[in-house]
Motif scaffolding. Structure first.
Motif, short mmCIF file in Angstrom:
data_model
loop_
_atom_site.label_atom_id
_atom_site.label_comp_id
_atom_site.label_asym_id
_atom_site.label_seq_id
_atom_site.Cartn_x
_atom_site.Cartn_y
_atom_site.Cartn_z
N ILE A 184 -3.14 -7.05 -3.50
CA ILE A 184 -2.85 -7.15 -4.86
C ILE A 184 -4.12 -6.62 -5.87
CG2 ILE A 184 -1.89 -8.30 -7.05
CD1 ILE A 184 0.13 -8.47 -4.67
N LYS A 185 -3.74 -5.43 -6.68
CA LYS A 185 -4.87 -4.92 -7.32
C LYS A 185 -4.23 -4.94 -8.85
CE LYS A 185 -7.47 -2.61 -3.96
NZ LYS A 185 -8.27 -1.54 -3.56
N MET A 186 -5.11 -5.44 -9.76
CA MET A 186 -4.50 -5.48 -11.18
C MET A 186 -5.45 -4.75 -12.17
SD MET A 186 -2.97 -9.32 -11.48
CE MET A 186 -4.35 -9.93 -10.42
N ASP A 187 -5.14 -3.91 -12.94
CA ASP A 187 -6.01 -3.23 -14.03
C ASP A 187 -5.17 -3.26 -15.38
OD1 ASP A 187 -7.88 -1.89 -15.30
OD2 ASP A 187 -7.00 0.13 -14.17
N SER A 188 -5.58 -3.97 -16.29
CA SER A 188 -4.70 -4.08 -17.49
C SER A 188 -3.25 -4.43 -17.50
CB SER A 188 -4.95 -2.87 -18.19
OG SER A 188 -4.68 -2.99 -19.50
N ASP A 189 -2.43 -3.50 -17.78
CA ASP A 189 -0.92 -3.51 -17.60
C ASP A 189 -0.45 -2.65 -16.45
OD1 ASP A 189 -0.76 -5.20 -19.78
OD2 ASP A 189 -0.44 -3.64 -21.12
N LYS B 55 -2.64 4.17 1.15
CA LYS B 55 -1.66 5.21 1.19
C LYS B 55 -0.23 4.45 1.34
CE LYS B 55 -0.58 5.33 6.19
NZ LYS B 55 -0.69 6.25 7.37
N ASN B 56 -0.16 3.24 1.45
CA ASN B 56 1.00 2.40 1.46
C ASN B 56 0.99 1.47 0.22
OD1 ASN B 56 1.73 3.32 4.26
ND2 ASN B 56 0.95 1.64 5.04
N ALA B 57 1.47 2.04 -1.04
CA ALA B 57 1.14 1.20 -2.17
C ALA B 57 2.29 1.59 -3.06
CB ALA B 57 -0.18 1.73 -3.11
N ILE B 58 2.66 0.49 -4.14
CA ILE B 58 3.63 0.49 -5.06
C ILE B 58 2.81 0.21 -6.34
CG2 ILE B 58 5.59 -0.47 -5.96
CD1 ILE B 58 6.39 -1.30 -3.21
N ARG B 59 3.09 1.14 -7.29
CA ARG B 59 2.51 0.96 -8.69
C ARG B 59 3.56 0.43 -9.54
NH1 ARG B 59 -0.10 4.16 -5.49
NH2 ARG B 59 -2.37 4.07 -5.36
N LEU B 60 3.14 -0.53 -10.37
CA LEU B 60 4.19 -0.87 -11.35
C LEU B 60 3.41 -1.22 -12.58
CD1 LEU B 60 5.71 -4.03 -9.21
CD2 LEU B 60 6.70 -1.71 -9.52
N GLN B 61 4.14 -1.17 -13.87
CA GLN B 61 3.91 -1.17 -15.17
C GLN B 61 4.16 -2.68 -15.63
OE1 GLN B 61 1.42 0.76 -16.69
NE2 GLN B 61 1.24 1.56 -14.79
N ARG B 62 3.50 -3.06 -16.46
CA ARG B 62 3.88 -4.38 -17.03
C ARG B 62 4.90 -3.99 -18.09
NH1 ARG B 62 1.72 -9.32 -17.48
NH2 ARG B 62 -0.42 -8.82 -16.75
#
Length: 191
Positions: free
Chosen positions: A116-121, A180-187
């Motif tokens: 898990i990687k988090m950056d702001s929202d 390369k295997n990633a899902i990016r989500l927004q708050r």
């Protein structure tokens, strides 16, 4: 015997999706377990996917594929190894609809790990690259016990202890979770 075949069939089908690494034991030790990070709690949305992460570690997962909606309730245990944050996910309760063959693997009480990687929202969920892990195992750089499956292309179900997983994550995380295997989500909403 019927349950065993369903187990193997579910594992094989889910593994073909390329996003699951199954372990019969947790990926974390009590020493590296942490509370659900405040920054991770809330409602997250991405392309055809919504996640709601609650303070107790409950994760409500909803994905949309065409006209089909897949809803699962998962249990997440967050943990840190070195400076990386991970979530060990397991099924909290059986899905209401198992017609989708991909869900058959969720009927087995296994653990899956995600970085898990988090950056702001923004929340990025990286799933392990099974091929990279397989290469490390074949080269003898990683030794993880597993139960072999009869299907040629299906990955094994690992039986490694939490301490063995911690060692692998400490030494090979950058290789296994390449990005390369990633899902990016927004708050969407803070919980």
């Amino acid at each position: 015997m019927k349950k065993t075949r369903l187990f193997l069939f579910g594992i094989a089908l889910t593994a073909l999706a390329g996003c699951a690494l199954f372990s019969l034991n947790p990926f974390y030790t009590p020493q590296n377990r942490i509370d659900v990070p405040l920054e991770a709690r809330g409602l997250w949305s991405g392309d055809r996917l919504h996640l709601k992460i609650l303070p107790d570690g409950t994760v409500e997962y909803r994905s949309f594929a065409g006209e089909k909606t897949v809803e699962l309730e998962l249990q997440a245990v967050f943990f840190k190894v070195a400076d990386s944050l991970y979530a060990d996910l397991s099924l909290a309760k059986p899905p209401p609809d198992v017609e989708n063959a991909m869900l058959l693997g969720t009927l087995v009480p296994t653990h899956n790990v995600y970085q898990i990687k988090m950056d702001s929202d923004a929340l990025t969920i990286l799933w392990p690259d099974f091929e990279k892990l397989r290469e490390l195992c074949l080269a003898g750089k990683v030794k993880l016990p597993y139960a072999a499956l009869p299907a040629k292309d299906a990955p094994p179900v690992f039986t490694a202890s939490p301490q063995e997983w911690e060692s692998v994550l400490r030494s090979c995380s950058g290789t296994i979770f390449s990005g390369k295997n990633a899902i990016r989500l927004q708050r969407v909403l803070v919980q």
